[in-house]
Design a protein around this motif. Structure first.
Motif, PDB file in Angstrom:
ATOM      1  N   TRP A 130       0.826  -1.216   0.000  1.00  0.00           N
ATOM      2  CA  TRP A 130       0.000   0.000   0.000  1.00  0.00           C
ATOM      3  C   TRP A 130       0.860   1.266   0.000  1.00  0.00           C
ATOM      4  O   TRP A 130       0.496   2.262  -0.629  1.00  0.00           O
ATOM      5  CB  TRP A 130      -0.976   0.005   1.166  1.00  0.00           C
TER       6      TRP A 130
ATOM      7  N   THR B  61      -9.689   0.454  -3.107  1.00  0.00           N
ATOM      8  CA  THR B  61      -9.825   0.792  -4.519  1.00  0.00           C
ATOM      9  C   THR B  61      -8.541   1.396  -5.097  1.00  0.00           C
ATOM     10  O   THR B  61      -7.725   1.956  -4.378  1.00  0.00           O
ATOM     11  CB  THR B  61     -10.966   1.796  -4.763  1.00  0.00           C
TER      12      THR B  61
ATOM     13  N   SER C  18       0.423   4.113  -2.818  1.00  0.00           N
ATOM     14  CA  SER C  18       0.183   5.512  -2.451  1.00  0.00           C
ATOM     15  C   SER C  18       1.253   6.426  -3.028  1.00  0.00           C
ATOM     16  O   SER C  18       0.958   7.532  -3.491  1.00  0.00           O
ATOM     17  CB  SER C  18       0.140   5.662  -0.931  1.00  0.00           C
TER      18      SER C  18
ATOM     19  N   THR D 181     -13.053   3.048 -11.482  1.00  0.00           N
ATOM     20  CA  THR D 181     -12.811   2.758 -10.072  1.00  0.00           C
ATOM     21  C   THR D 181     -12.675   1.248  -9.949  1.00  0.00           C
ATOM     22  O   THR D 181     -13.623   0.502 -10.227  1.00  0.00           O
ATOM     23  CB  THR D 181     -13.956   3.272  -9.182  1.00  0.00           C
TER      24      THR D 181
ATOM     25  N   GLY E 274      -5.492   7.190  -8.165  1.00  0.00           N
ATOM     26  CA  GLY E 274      -5.954   7.063  -6.794  1.00  0.00           C
ATOM     27  C   GLY E 274      -5.670   5.679  -6.253  1.00  0.00           C
ATOM     28  O   GLY E 274      -5.655   4.699  -7.001  1.00  0.00           O
TER      29      GLY E 274
ATOM     30  N   ALA F 281     -11.077   2.155   1.352  1.00  0.00           N
ATOM     31  CA  ALA F 281     -12.127   1.742   0.416  1.00  0.00           C
ATOM     32  C   ALA F 281     -11.742   0.486  -0.368  1.00  0.00           C
ATOM     33  O   ALA F 281     -12.592  -0.159  -0.970  1.00  0.00           O
ATOM     34  CB  ALA F 281     -12.445   2.878  -0.550  1.00  0.00           C
TER      35      ALA F 281
ATOM     36  N   ASP G 256      -6.874   3.933  -2.512  1.00  0.00           N
ATOM     37  CA  ASP G 256      -7.544   4.158  -1.237  1.00  0.00           C
ATOM     38  C   ASP G 256      -7.607   2.845  -0.459  1.00  0.00           C
ATOM     39  O   ASP G 256      -8.410   1.963  -0.773  1.00  0.00           O
ATOM     40  CB  ASP G 256      -8.946   4.711  -1.491  1.00  0.00           C
ATOM     41  N   ARG G 257      -6.762   2.738   0.539  1.00  0.00           N
ATOM     42  CA  ARG G 257      -6.686   1.495   1.311  1.00  0.00           C
ATOM     43  C   ARG G 257      -7.982   1.221   2.064  1.00  0.00           C
ATOM     44  O   ARG G 257      -8.441   0.073   2.128  1.00  0.00           O
ATOM     45  CB  ARG G 257      -5.503   1.554   2.281  1.00  0.00           C
TER      46      ARG G 257
END
Length: 184
Positions: free
Chosen positions: A15, A59, A19, A151, A52, A57, A54-55
């Motif tokens: 992650w 996604t 990011s 997404t 994007g 969510a 998003d850990r």
């Protein structure tokens, strides 16, 4: 270190690299390979820009031209895999995802943040993939009408790190990302 802690740290590394790909234009995760299946059943892979990760969510997000082949493929088979090779930590990241295609009013707030110089990527006449008689026989439209957000809901994350010894783990949303080690 406990096995559970080692798995958790490995997922944290994955992650962190994702990011970084969103925040740093030079990061390896910035340009993942995005693989889909064509309507005819053939594999397709192309490079995209990670917009994007998003850990919470679970996604990943990419933007594309709504007339692109990938959107047509996803309309038939709404699944994709993102692949990243991050050379510094010798880490391969594979995200298996189901994909939600959104455009128009749903993504207008995102279009407003697309820099003017990047808007050229959205919209072409004729549409992307159309045969043309010359390399320059098309017009870029730079229009919000074709701006599309993909997404990618992550169902599985597979990490493989080529350190000594090599290590590989699979983490699934269905088991709350607990993870399990696999033979590399």
């Amino acid at each position: 270190m406990s096995d559970t802690k080692a798995l958790s740290d490995f997922l944290d590394l994955g992650w962190q690299r994702l990011s970084r790909g969103v925040a740093d234009k030079r990061a390896a995760a910035r340009h993942p390979t995005f693989a889909t299946v064509s309507p005819d059943g053939y594999p397709e892979a192309r490079t995209v820009v990670l917009r994007g990760a998003d850990r919470v969510a679970g996604t990943a997000e990419v933007h594309t031209d709504g007339g692109s082949d990938k959107v047509r493929s996803l309309a038939v088979h709404p699944f994709a895999q993102l692949h990243i090779w991050d050379v510094k930590p010798k880490l391969q990241i594979r995200l298996s995802t189901s994909v939600d295609i959104r455009s128009g009013e749903d993504v207008r707030h995102k279009w407003s943040r697309v820099p003017d110089g990047s808007r050229i990527a959205y919209g072409a006449s004729p549409t992307p993939g159309t045969p043309i008689p010359r390399a320059d026989a098309y017009t870029k439209l730079a229009t919000e009408d074709w701006f599309t957000v993909l997404t990618c809901k992550i169902d599985q994350i597979e990490l493989m790190q080529l350190v000594d010894p090599h290590r590989r783990a699979v983490f699934k949303a269905s088991d709350n990302w607990a993870g399990e080690w696999r033979v590399p």
